[in-house]
Design a protein around this motif. Structure first.
Motif, short mmCIF file in Angstrom:
data_model
loop_
_atom_site.label_atom_id
_atom_site.label_comp_id
_atom_site.label_asym_id
_atom_site.label_seq_id
_atom_site.Cartn_x
_atom_site.Cartn_y
_atom_site.Cartn_z
N GLN A 165 77.82 68.97 56.86
CA GLN A 165 77.61 68.47 54.88
C GLN A 165 77.14 69.41 53.56
O GLN A 165 77.82 70.43 52.68
N GLN B 29 80.79 64.73 60.32
CA GLN B 29 80.29 65.11 58.85
C GLN B 29 79.26 65.90 58.35
O GLN B 29 79.06 66.30 58.00
N ILE B 30 78.49 64.88 58.50
CA ILE B 30 77.08 64.83 58.28
C ILE B 30 76.69 66.15 58.32
O ILE B 30 76.01 67.38 57.93
N PHE C 211 73.01 59.19 63.87
CA PHE C 211 72.56 58.04 62.59
C PHE C 211 73.04 56.29 62.78
O PHE C 211 74.11 56.47 62.74
N PRO C 212 72.32 55.41 63.03
CA PRO C 212 72.95 53.76 63.59
C PRO C 212 74.13 53.84 62.44
O PRO C 212 74.70 53.04 62.25
N SER C 213 73.31 53.63 61.46
CA SER C 213 74.11 53.40 59.80
C SER C 213 75.42 54.22 60.08
O SER C 213 76.25 53.59 58.86
N LEU C 214 76.63 55.28 60.41
CA LEU C 214 77.15 56.25 60.32
C LEU C 214 77.83 56.19 61.55
O LEU C 214 76.95 55.61 62.67
N ARG D 204 69.32 61.06 68.78
CA ARG D 204 68.60 60.63 67.16
C ARG D 204 70.05 61.01 66.78
O ARG D 204 70.35 60.95 65.09
N PRO E 134 68.57 67.40 68.27
CA PRO E 134 67.20 66.69 69.10
C PRO E 134 67.16 65.88 70.48
O PRO E 134 67.85 65.26 70.73
N GLU F 100 80.83 60.22 61.03
CA GLU F 100 80.34 60.10 59.99
C GLU F 100 79.41 61.07 60.16
O GLU F 100 78.31 61.94 59.29
N ARG G 33 77.35 67.17 66.49
CA ARG G 33 77.69 67.31 64.86
C ARG G 33 76.31 68.61 63.95
O ARG G 33 76.20 69.33 63.67
#
Lengths: 287, 234
Positions: free
Chosen positions: B103, B99-100, B89-92, B87, B83, B96, B146
């Protein structure tokens, strides 16, 4: 010595409040939804466990195990059929819907079970205690606290070390981009609420074994849970445990001074934390 | 055709952003979509990936209507997106975040964690870092990795060079041939015309929500591009 005893009792009581709060914390952390029916769902689950005990003759532990998948399904259904439809930029609709659900649940329980006080019989465990030398603690409060710690360890493990937890965090960060990863945010929310209801069942088991309950006590449990979540910092599960312990300790100290001050002391502790740390003790970095 | 849009329109409230856009991407092909800011390129990407929902027949994947599907359903059909703005993911962590991407859908193919780390070696060193602690270029590498993790048939890259230093852009563009060699078709949305033309087979130029030029990237002239890009007679 009485103060040490009071402190220990308070910490253990905090375990119960943390159990009340853990599900609320999980759901808030993932979808920014405050479920005002959370307390009533705890009471509902307590009646479910009670029915397992009285109607099916199960032990409370087995009855809770049976109730867990049922509560998971109820949470999943609630999220899918109702809450997912009102989640959005505006925070008011979900508040109104869960408030309505709270009223409906209380009245439904009143119709079904009457206003009589009930209790889940726990047998000899009810009065059992353990002499730890300096203090004597009840086995039931000890089990409650241990269960709270276990529940939080399990939820943290799920959140930070599984693919599902990764999807929880990603969806919480950015639902649109999570969609681009093949994740359906609404399904993730439904699973999260289901898991929250499993924790609610554990909370209900101890609530019902430790004290009397009736259909009207849900909102007060919600307040304790909510205070624990806010004290801990929104979205932090260990913070929620700390929040529960702070309220528990404040309440037992309040009660030690004057039994009428128990509840008040808990709320004052909450206000003091809010004055000193408006974002809670362990706020998540992202927000 | 792997992907086709057919008379695709899109609106933001009262404002119409796309006026009947037709594009087509064949399997394994690399297509560039160029155009100035506001031409509708990102809206086109968002419409294809289901972030903006349309009538079913406006977007076709192997002939099947997918215009009304959710982003997740589109992604599961093998259309992955890098995107705009990365973008992450800040928590990952970096790992991760990668991986997402694989997934939910993990088709057989060349891309897994090791292959991504071979493509962008710096990410292997940074894998325990939070994704958002990386530089812009490294974040872009994570975003590309990703999207590759699901082994998509089609990779949509929205402005992957935006805001990056030239040397970093070069590193990222060096990876594109290797990504194509892995079998994925690529749609590159770009403002940097030179970069886009160098790697693409075909080029679409957009202006004000319409396609103004379709051409073979090797044959198109500067004048044609200029006319289609700015809407002036060459």
């Amino acid at each position: 010595m009485i103060w040490l005893d009071t402190l220990v009792q308070g910490i253990l009581l905090g375990g119960l409040y943390a159990l009340f709060a853990a599900g609320l914390s999980l759901v808030f952390g993932i979808m920014r939804l405050v479920n005002l029916a959370h307390g009533d769902l705890i009471v509902f689950a307590a009646y479910l466990v009670l029915m397992g005990v009285t109607l099916l003759g199960l032990s409370p532990w087995v009855a809770a195990l049976v109730a867990m998948p049922l509560m998971f399904f109820i949470g999943w259904l609630l999220q899918t059929a109702v809450l997912n439809r009102v989640l959005g930029k505006d925070i008011l609709p979900p508040l109104l819907v869960t408030f309505g659900l709270s009223v409906a649940l209380q009245n439904g329980l009143l119709e079904a079970f009457s206003a009589d006080s009930r209790r889940i019989p726990a047998g000899p465990l009810e009065g059992a205690s353990l002499d730890l030398g300096l203090v004597t603690v009840g086995v039931m409060p000890l089990l409650t606290f241990a269960s709270a710690v276990l529940a939080i360890v399990a939820l943290n493990g799920l959140f930070y070390h599984t693919a599902l937890g990764r999807a929880f965090r990603a969806t919480s960060d950015d639902a649109v981009t999570a969609g681009l990863m093949g994740i359906e945010p609404k399904r993730i929310f439904a699973v999260a609420t289901g898991i929250a209801m499993v924790v609610v069942t554990i909370a209900a088991l101890y609530l019902g074994m430790r004290s009397n309950f009736d259909p009207a006590i849900g909102p007060a449990r919600l307040i304790y849970a909510f205070e624990a979540v806010i004290i801990g910092g929104l979205g932090s599960l260990w913070g929620t445990l700390a929040g529960g312990v702070i309220i528990g300790v404040a309440q037992t100290f309040g009660a030690a001074v004057n039994p009428e001050w128990q509840i008040l002391a808990g709320h004052i502790a909450f206000l003091v934390v809010m004055l000193l740390k408006p974002r809670g003790l362990f706020p998540r970095a992202v927000d | 055709m792997l992907l086709q849009t057919h008379g695709l329109t899109a609106n933001y409230g009262q404002f119409r952003a796309l006026f009947g856009v037709d594009i087509a991407v064949a399997a394994g092909e690399c297509v560039a979509i160029i155009g100035a800011n506001g031409a509708g390129k990102s809206t086109l990407m968002r419409s294809i990936t289901g972030v903006i929902r349309n009538e079913p027949g406006m977007v076709l994947h192997r002939g099947a209507p997918i215009g009304a599907l959710s982003s997740a359903e589109v992604m599961k059909r093998g259309i992955a997106m890098v995107p705009e703005g990365r973008r992450l993911f800040p928590s990952l962590t970096v790992e991760e975040n990668l991986q997402i991407g694989g997934q939910v859908r993990k088709a057989p193919g060349p891309w897994d964690l090791d292959a991504i780390y071979d493509l962008f070696p710096i990410l292997r060193e940074r894998r325990r870092n939070p994704g958002t602690a990386l530089s812009g270029g490294q974040q872009q590498m994570v975003a590309i990795g990703r999207a590759l993790m699901s082994n998509p048939e089609l990779l949509l890259c929205d402005e992957i060079s935006l805001g990056l230093a030239p040397v970093v852009i070069r590193d990222i563009y060096t990876a594109l041939p290797r990504i194509r060699a892995g079998g994925a078709a690529i749609v590159l949305v770009e403002q940097d015309i030179g970069k886009a033309l160098a790697v693409a087979d075909r080029v679409y130029c957009m202006m004000e929500g319409r396609v103004t030029l379709v051409a073979n990237a090797a044959e198109v002239s500067r004048q044609q591009i200029h006319a289609a890009y700015f809407g002036e007679a060459a």
